[in-house]
Design a protein around this motif. Sequence first.
Motif, PDB file in Angstrom:
ATOM      1  N   CYS A 129       1.721   9.447  -6.123  1.00 41.94           N
ATOM      2  CA  CYS A 129       2.184  10.838  -5.959  1.00 41.94           C
ATOM      3  C   CYS A 129       3.353  11.139  -6.885  1.00 41.94           C
ATOM      4  O   CYS A 129       3.418  12.202  -7.505  1.00 41.94           O
ATOM      5  CB  CYS A 129       2.583  11.083  -4.504  1.00 41.94           C
ATOM      6  N   GLY A 130       4.288  10.194  -6.985  1.00 42.62           N
ATOM      7  CA  GLY A 130       5.448  10.406  -7.843  1.00 42.62           C
ATOM      8  C   GLY A 130       5.081  10.521  -9.313  1.00 42.62           C
ATOM      9  O   GLY A 130       5.634  11.349 -10.044  1.00 42.62           O
ATOM     10  N   ALA A 131       4.133   9.706  -9.755  1.00 43.38           N
ATOM     11  CA  ALA A 131       3.723   9.746 -11.156  1.00 43.38           C
ATOM     12  C   ALA A 131       3.036  11.065 -11.501  1.00 43.38           C
ATOM     13  O   ALA A 131       3.279  11.648 -12.559  1.00 43.38           O
ATOM     14  CB  ALA A 131       2.784   8.570 -11.457  1.00 43.38           C
ATOM     15  N   VAL A 132       2.179  11.548 -10.586  1.00 40.96           N
ATOM     16  CA  VAL A 132       1.505  12.830 -10.823  1.00 40.96           C
ATOM     17  C   VAL A 132       2.524  13.967 -10.871  1.00 40.96           C
ATOM     18  O   VAL A 132       2.470  14.835 -11.755  1.00 40.96           O
ATOM     19  CB  VAL A 132       0.445  13.085  -9.731  1.00 40.96           C
ATOM     20  N   LEU A 133       3.470  13.961  -9.935  1.00 35.35           N
ATOM     21  CA  LEU A 133       4.475  15.026  -9.907  1.00 35.35           C
ATOM     22  C   LEU A 133       5.373  14.964 -11.141  1.00 35.35           C
ATOM     23  O   LEU A 133       5.750  15.998 -11.689  1.00 35.35           O
ATOM     24  CB  LEU A 133       5.313  14.919  -8.632  1.00 35.35           C
ATOM     25  N   ARG A 134       5.704  13.749 -11.587  1.00 34.19           N
ATOM     26  CA  ARG A 134       6.512  13.617 -12.800  1.00 34.19           C
ATOM     27  C   ARG A 134       5.783  14.211 -13.999  1.00 34.19           C
ATOM     28  O   ARG A 134       6.386  14.911 -14.830  1.00 34.19           O
ATOM     29  CB  ARG A 134       6.837  12.146 -13.078  1.00 34.19           C
ATOM     30  N   TYR A 180       7.522   3.529   5.371  1.00 36.30           N
ATOM     31  CA  TYR A 180       7.844   4.919   5.038  1.00 36.30           C
ATOM     32  C   TYR A 180       8.941   4.964   3.981  1.00 36.30           C
ATOM     33  O   TYR A 180       8.844   5.702   2.994  1.00 36.30           O
ATOM     34  CB  TYR A 180       8.295   5.613   6.326  1.00 36.30           C
ATOM     35  N   ARG A 181       9.985   4.158   4.169  1.00 34.01           N
ATOM     36  CA  ARG A 181      11.081   4.109   3.190  1.00 34.01           C
ATOM     37  C   ARG A 181      10.585   3.587   1.849  1.00 34.01           C
ATOM     38  O   ARG A 181      10.953   4.087   0.786  1.00 34.01           O
ATOM     39  CB  ARG A 181      12.215   3.223   3.713  1.00 34.01           C
ATOM     40  N   ALA A 182       9.760   2.542   1.905  1.00 29.61           N
ATOM     41  CA  ALA A 182       9.246   1.964   0.663  1.00 29.61           C
ATOM     42  C   ALA A 182       8.416   2.973  -0.113  1.00 29.61           C
ATOM     43  O   ALA A 182       8.505   3.064  -1.341  1.00 29.61           O
ATOM     44  CB  ALA A 182       8.413   0.717   0.973  1.00 29.61           C
ATOM     45  N   ALA A 183       7.595   3.752   0.603  1.00 34.84           N
ATOM     46  CA  ALA A 183       6.743   4.740  -0.058  1.00 34.84           C
ATOM     47  C   ALA A 183       7.580   5.789  -0.778  1.00 34.84           C
ATOM     48  O   ALA A 183       7.262   6.190  -1.900  1.00 34.84           O
ATOM     49  CB  ALA A 183       5.825   5.411   0.966  1.00 34.84           C
ATOM     50  N   ILE A 184       8.680   6.240  -0.156  1.00 29.82           N
ATOM     51  CA  ILE A 184       9.469   7.324  -0.732  1.00 29.82           C
ATOM     52  C   ILE A 184      10.458   6.819  -1.777  1.00 29.82           C
ATOM     53  O   ILE A 184      10.478   7.294  -2.917  1.00 29.82           O
ATOM     54  CB  ILE A 184      10.204   8.086   0.386  1.00 29.82           C
ATOM     55  N   LEU A 185      11.300   5.857  -1.394  1.00 29.34           N
ATOM     56  CA  LEU A 185      12.386   5.442  -2.288  1.00 29.34           C
ATOM     57  C   LEU A 185      11.892   4.584  -3.448  1.00 29.34           C
ATOM     58  O   LEU A 185      12.301   4.786  -4.595  1.00 29.34           O
ATOM     59  CB  LEU A 185      13.458   4.683  -1.492  1.00 29.34           C
ATOM     60  N   VAL A 186      11.030   3.618  -3.157  1.00 31.39           N
ATOM     61  CA  VAL A 186      10.549   2.725  -4.215  1.00 31.39           C
ATOM     62  C   VAL A 186       9.345   3.326  -4.935  1.00 31.39           C
ATOM     63  O   VAL A 186       9.307   3.385  -6.166  1.00 31.39           O
ATOM     64  CB  VAL A 186      10.184   1.342  -3.632  1.00 31.39           C
ATOM     65  N   GLY A 187       8.359   3.773  -4.158  1.00 29.42           N
ATOM     66  CA  GLY A 187       7.129   4.287  -4.770  1.00 29.42           C
ATOM     67  C   GLY A 187       7.297   5.651  -5.387  1.00 29.42           C
ATOM     68  O   GLY A 187       7.195   5.806  -6.606  1.00 29.42           O
ATOM     69  N   PHE A 188       7.597   6.665  -4.554  1.00 28.27           N
ATOM     70  CA  PHE A 188       7.621   8.040  -5.045  1.00 28.27           C
ATOM     71  C   PHE A 188       8.744   8.280  -6.051  1.00 28.27           C
ATOM     72  O   PHE A 188       8.498   8.696  -7.188  1.00 28.27           O
ATOM     73  CB  PHE A 188       7.753   9.010  -3.872  1.00 28.27           C
ATOM     74  N   ILE A 189       9.995   8.025  -5.651  1.00 26.15           N
ATOM     75  CA  ILE A 189      11.112   8.322  -6.553  1.00 26.15           C
ATOM     76  C   ILE A 189      11.128   7.352  -7.728  1.00 26.15           C
ATOM     77  O   ILE A 189      11.477   7.727  -8.847  1.00 26.15           O
ATOM     78  CB  ILE A 189      12.445   8.302  -5.783  1.00 26.15           C
ATOM     79  N   GLY A 190      10.725   6.100  -7.489  1.00 30.12           N
ATOM     80  CA  GLY A 190      10.651   5.149  -8.592  1.00 30.12           C
ATOM     81  C   GLY A 190       9.666   5.572  -9.664  1.00 30.12           C
ATOM     82  O   GLY A 190       9.918   5.403 -10.860  1.00 30.12           O
ATOM     83  N   ALA A 191       8.529   6.133  -9.255  1.00 27.43           N
ATOM     84  CA  ALA A 191       7.533   6.597 -10.226  1.00 27.43           C
ATOM     85  C   ALA A 191       7.878   7.968 -10.782  1.00 27.43           C
ATOM     86  O   ALA A 191       7.492   8.296 -11.911  1.00 27.43           O
ATOM     87  CB  ALA A 191       6.151   6.634  -9.579  1.00 27.43           C
ATOM     88  N   PHE A 219       0.834  -1.201   0.000  1.00 22.46           N
ATOM     89  CA  PHE A 219       0.000   0.000   0.000  1.00 22.46           C
ATOM     90  C   PHE A 219       0.871   1.254   0.000  1.00 22.46           C
ATOM     91  O   PHE A 219       0.572   2.229  -0.691  1.00 22.46           O
ATOM     92  CB  PHE A 219      -0.913  -0.001   1.223  1.00 22.46           C
ATOM     93  N   ALA A 220       1.963   1.234   0.778  1.00 23.64           N
ATOM     94  CA  ALA A 220       2.858   2.385   0.847  1.00 23.64           C
ATOM     95  C   ALA A 220       3.503   2.667  -0.504  1.00 23.64           C
ATOM     96  O   ALA A 220       3.598   3.817  -0.941  1.00 23.64           O
ATOM     97  CB  ALA A 220       3.933   2.150   1.914  1.00 23.64           C
ATOM     98  N   VAL A 221       3.945   1.613  -1.181  1.00 19.42           N
ATOM     99  CA  VAL A 221       4.552   1.782  -2.509  1.00 19.42           C
ATOM    100  C   VAL A 221       3.533   2.316  -3.495  1.00 19.42           C
ATOM    101  O   VAL A 221       3.827   3.197  -4.317  1.00 19.42           O
ATOM    102  CB  VAL A 221       5.148   0.445  -3.001  1.00 19.42           C
TER     103      VAL A 221
END
Length: 237
Positions: free
Chosen positions: A13-18, A66-77, A5-7
Amino acid sequence: MNQLFAVALGGACGAVLRFMVSTGVYHWLGRGFPYGTLAVNVIGSLLLGLLTEALVLNRIAFALDYRAAILVGFIGAFTTFSTFSLETVYLLQQGQAVKALLNVAVSVGVCLLAIWLGLLCGKALAGQTLPGPDGLFPYGIILVNVFGAFLISAVATALLPKVPLAIEQQLTLMIVLGFSYLGLSGLYVLLYLLEHGSAYPAQARGLALGFTANTLAGLLGLGLGWWAVRQLAKLGG
């Protein structure tokens, strides 16, 4: 399931910001070169290097989601290797071999440099604390968060006007981005303090001080990012 869920949340969020950043860059600089993809990859690489020390190497045990959401999910997207590859092939198919080679060289070289600079800054700052009567004061992480706030504000101020959105939608997005960042960065400060010896409720004042200092410093970073871009726009205009 929590990490999944975190990812997913971070990735959304990352995809929208990209989309907003790359669209804004293309409206600003045109589509003669993959400026938008280059911008998101460089910014994402810098953030990844900067946050690796704070989110991974400090190993806060109960912040895995928290780490998964930011590093894998947000920055990955937020970043994209596939789009970079596709745009490079398109340039080759259009007979623009020089631009294709330039895109590869600049993307790889600048992204590696951004990762390196981010790691240097993260290692120099993350984990730096001051002792106090109410526990540790994590000024290093707060400085990292201020830089992130500055970068988010500067990018949003420069690029959102280039995106075809109504002014009300632009303001809403800036407010949501700003306060979401302040909330998440403040949460990380609390997690860091709890992991490194601060206890609730015994040291509640120290926890509140860390959260409040991070929020105020983050607001300063957001304001400085907005101010810096406005000043550059005045000089350029």
